[in-house]
Motif scaffolding. Sequence first.
Motif, mmCIF file in Angstrom:
data_model
loop_
_atom_site.group_PDB
_atom_site.id
_atom_site.type_symbol
_atom_site.label_atom_id
_atom_site.label_comp_id
_atom_site.label_asym_id
_atom_site.label_seq_id
_atom_site.Cartn_x
_atom_site.Cartn_y
_atom_site.Cartn_z
ATOM 1 N N VAL A 269 90.298 43.000 127.976
ATOM 2 C CA VAL A 269 90.061 41.591 128.271
ATOM 3 C C VAL A 269 88.727 41.489 128.985
ATOM 4 C CG1 VAL A 269 92.495 40.937 128.391
ATOM 5 C CG2 VAL A 269 91.332 41.697 130.456
ATOM 6 N N GLY A 270 88.305 40.266 129.227
ATOM 7 C CA GLY A 270 87.027 40.093 129.899
ATOM 8 C C GLY A 270 87.019 38.892 130.828
ATOM 9 N N THR A 271 85.941 38.808 131.575
ATOM 10 C CA THR A 271 85.698 37.638 132.423
ATOM 11 C C THR A 271 84.238 37.236 132.308
ATOM 12 O OG1 THR A 271 85.148 38.912 134.431
ATOM 13 C CG2 THR A 271 87.462 38.287 134.133
ATOM 14 N N ILE A 272 84.032 35.962 132.537
ATOM 15 C CA ILE A 272 82.689 35.423 132.739
ATOM 16 C C ILE A 272 82.766 34.591 134.013
ATOM 17 C CG2 ILE A 272 81.919 35.472 130.332
ATOM 18 C CD1 ILE A 272 82.784 32.561 130.030
ATOM 19 N N TRP A 273 81.649 34.357 134.647
ATOM 20 C CA TRP A 273 81.648 33.623 135.907
ATOM 21 C C TRP A 273 81.591 32.113 135.716
ATOM 22 C CZ3 TRP A 273 83.535 36.239 139.601
ATOM 23 C CH2 TRP A 273 83.231 37.593 139.796
ATOM 24 N N GLU A 274 81.001 31.680 134.616
ATOM 25 C CA GLU A 274 80.891 30.251 134.354
ATOM 26 C C GLU A 274 80.932 30.034 132.853
ATOM 27 O OE1 GLU A 274 77.064 28.591 135.460
ATOM 28 O OE2 GLU A 274 75.998 30.282 134.577
ATOM 29 N N LEU A 275 81.175 28.790 132.481
ATOM 30 C CA LEU A 275 81.182 28.413 131.080
ATOM 31 C C LEU A 275 80.239 27.230 130.923
ATOM 32 C CD1 LEU A 275 82.247 28.549 128.218
ATOM 33 C CD2 LEU A 275 84.242 27.241 128.972
ATOM 34 N N ARG A 276 79.243 27.399 130.107
ATOM 35 C CA ARG A 276 78.255 26.337 129.883
ATOM 36 C C ARG A 276 78.555 25.617 128.575
ATOM 37 N NH1 ARG A 276 74.412 25.730 133.283
ATOM 38 N NH2 ARG A 276 74.066 27.301 134.873
ATOM 39 N N LYS A 277 78.333 24.319 128.583
ATOM 40 C CA LYS A 277 78.618 23.472 127.423
ATOM 41 C C LYS A 277 77.943 24.009 126.163
ATOM 42 C CE LYS A 277 78.279 18.670 125.937
ATOM 43 N NZ LYS A 277 77.831 17.324 126.323
ATOM 44 N N GLU A 278 76.707 24.464 126.306
ATOM 45 C CA GLU A 278 75.956 24.937 125.140
ATOM 46 C C GLU A 278 76.498 26.241 124.558
ATOM 47 O OE1 GLU A 278 73.379 26.091 128.802
ATOM 48 O OE2 GLU A 278 74.584 24.365 128.201
ATOM 49 N N TRP A 279 77.397 26.934 125.266
ATOM 50 C CA TRP A 279 77.998 28.164 124.758
ATOM 51 C C TRP A 279 79.199 27.896 123.857
ATOM 52 C CZ3 TRP A 279 78.508 31.169 130.029
ATOM 53 C CH2 TRP A 279 77.227 31.433 130.542
ATOM 54 N N ILE A 280 79.715 26.661 123.866
ATOM 55 C CA ILE A 280 80.924 26.338 123.114
ATOM 56 C C ILE A 280 80.640 26.284 121.631
ATOM 57 C CG2 ILE A 280 82.759 24.624 122.779
ATOM 58 C CD1 ILE A 280 82.810 25.869 125.573
ATOM 59 N N VAL A 281 81.406 27.064 120.876
ATOM 60 C CA VAL A 281 81.328 27.051 119.414
ATOM 61 C C VAL A 281 82.330 26.036 118.877
ATOM 62 C CG1 VAL A 281 81.690 28.414 117.318
ATOM 63 C CG2 VAL A 281 80.594 29.469 119.326
ATOM 64 N N SER A 282 83.568 26.072 119.430
ATOM 65 C CA SER A 282 84.587 25.110 119.001
ATOM 66 C C SER A 282 85.630 24.931 120.099
ATOM 67 C CB SER A 282 85.260 25.563 117.713
ATOM 68 O OG SER A 282 86.033 26.727 117.939
ATOM 69 N N ILE A 283 86.274 23.757 120.047
ATOM 70 C CA ILE A 283 87.379 23.430 120.967
ATOM 71 C C ILE A 283 88.558 23.025 120.103
ATOM 72 C CG2 ILE A 283 88.197 21.884 122.789
ATOM 73 C CD1 ILE A 283 85.239 21.481 123.593
ATOM 74 N N THR A 284 89.690 23.715 120.305
ATOM 75 C CA THR A 284 90.904 23.407 119.562
ATOM 76 C C THR A 284 91.953 22.901 120.543
ATOM 77 O OG1 THR A 284 90.402 25.221 118.049
ATOM 78 C CG2 THR A 284 92.647 24.337 117.991
ATOM 79 N N LYS A 285 92.511 21.724 120.221
ATOM 80 C CA LYS A 285 93.560 21.152 121.100
ATOM 81 C C LYS A 285 94.923 21.557 120.618
ATOM 82 C CE LYS A 285 90.816 17.423 122.782
ATOM 83 N NZ LYS A 285 90.782 16.159 123.356
#
Length: 185
Positions: free
Chosen positions: A169-185
């Motif tokens: 598994v992994g971690t990142i410290w932040e998530l930036r809008k420009e990194w999003i490829v897709s959002i599934t609800k």
Amino acid sequence: MKNSVKIWTKQHENIVKDLETNGRYIVKKEYIVNKMEEHAALYLDVYNWYYQEASKLVQPPEDVQYPIWVSLTEEGKIKNSHGNVQLEILVEQAQLITMDIDKWGRIVNYMYIPADAQDKKEHETLLARYGIDDCTAYMKPFYPNIKRKIIKSWDRLFDESIILSKVRVGTIWELRKEWIVSITK
């Protein structure tokens, strides 16, 4: 992005609002407290340890204290559930910290990470001599030396030569809008 990698994370649906409003999302202490309720203090204890150690590998932004957990493969991603969203992300490899999931599981459960089979046997013998388990040694004030030994063993989380599981598994410290490829609800 050069040297980028695709990862996945499941988060509460409110993350989309954070991304739209702020252009980024970071985990805040109140999110952990709300999610974990009466168990929050237990998680914050190991998250504080994780912050200290993981920040030596990837420096977090100044306003970040807690990691965002990510799956490294599409097959390994956590299934979505009501009230959450599944995010597919493209991030630079240098932003990602990866680890053996079983080693992290041992930390979350206040357990010793053995260096090898012999070390595991010796640790189990020590616990048997006291009639306790790792969690008892960690939580009770009566075993400070064993608790220190357990915490010191956690340094093995990032030691690639010690493998408890092939699942990572992994971690990142932040998530930036420009990194999003897709959002599934």
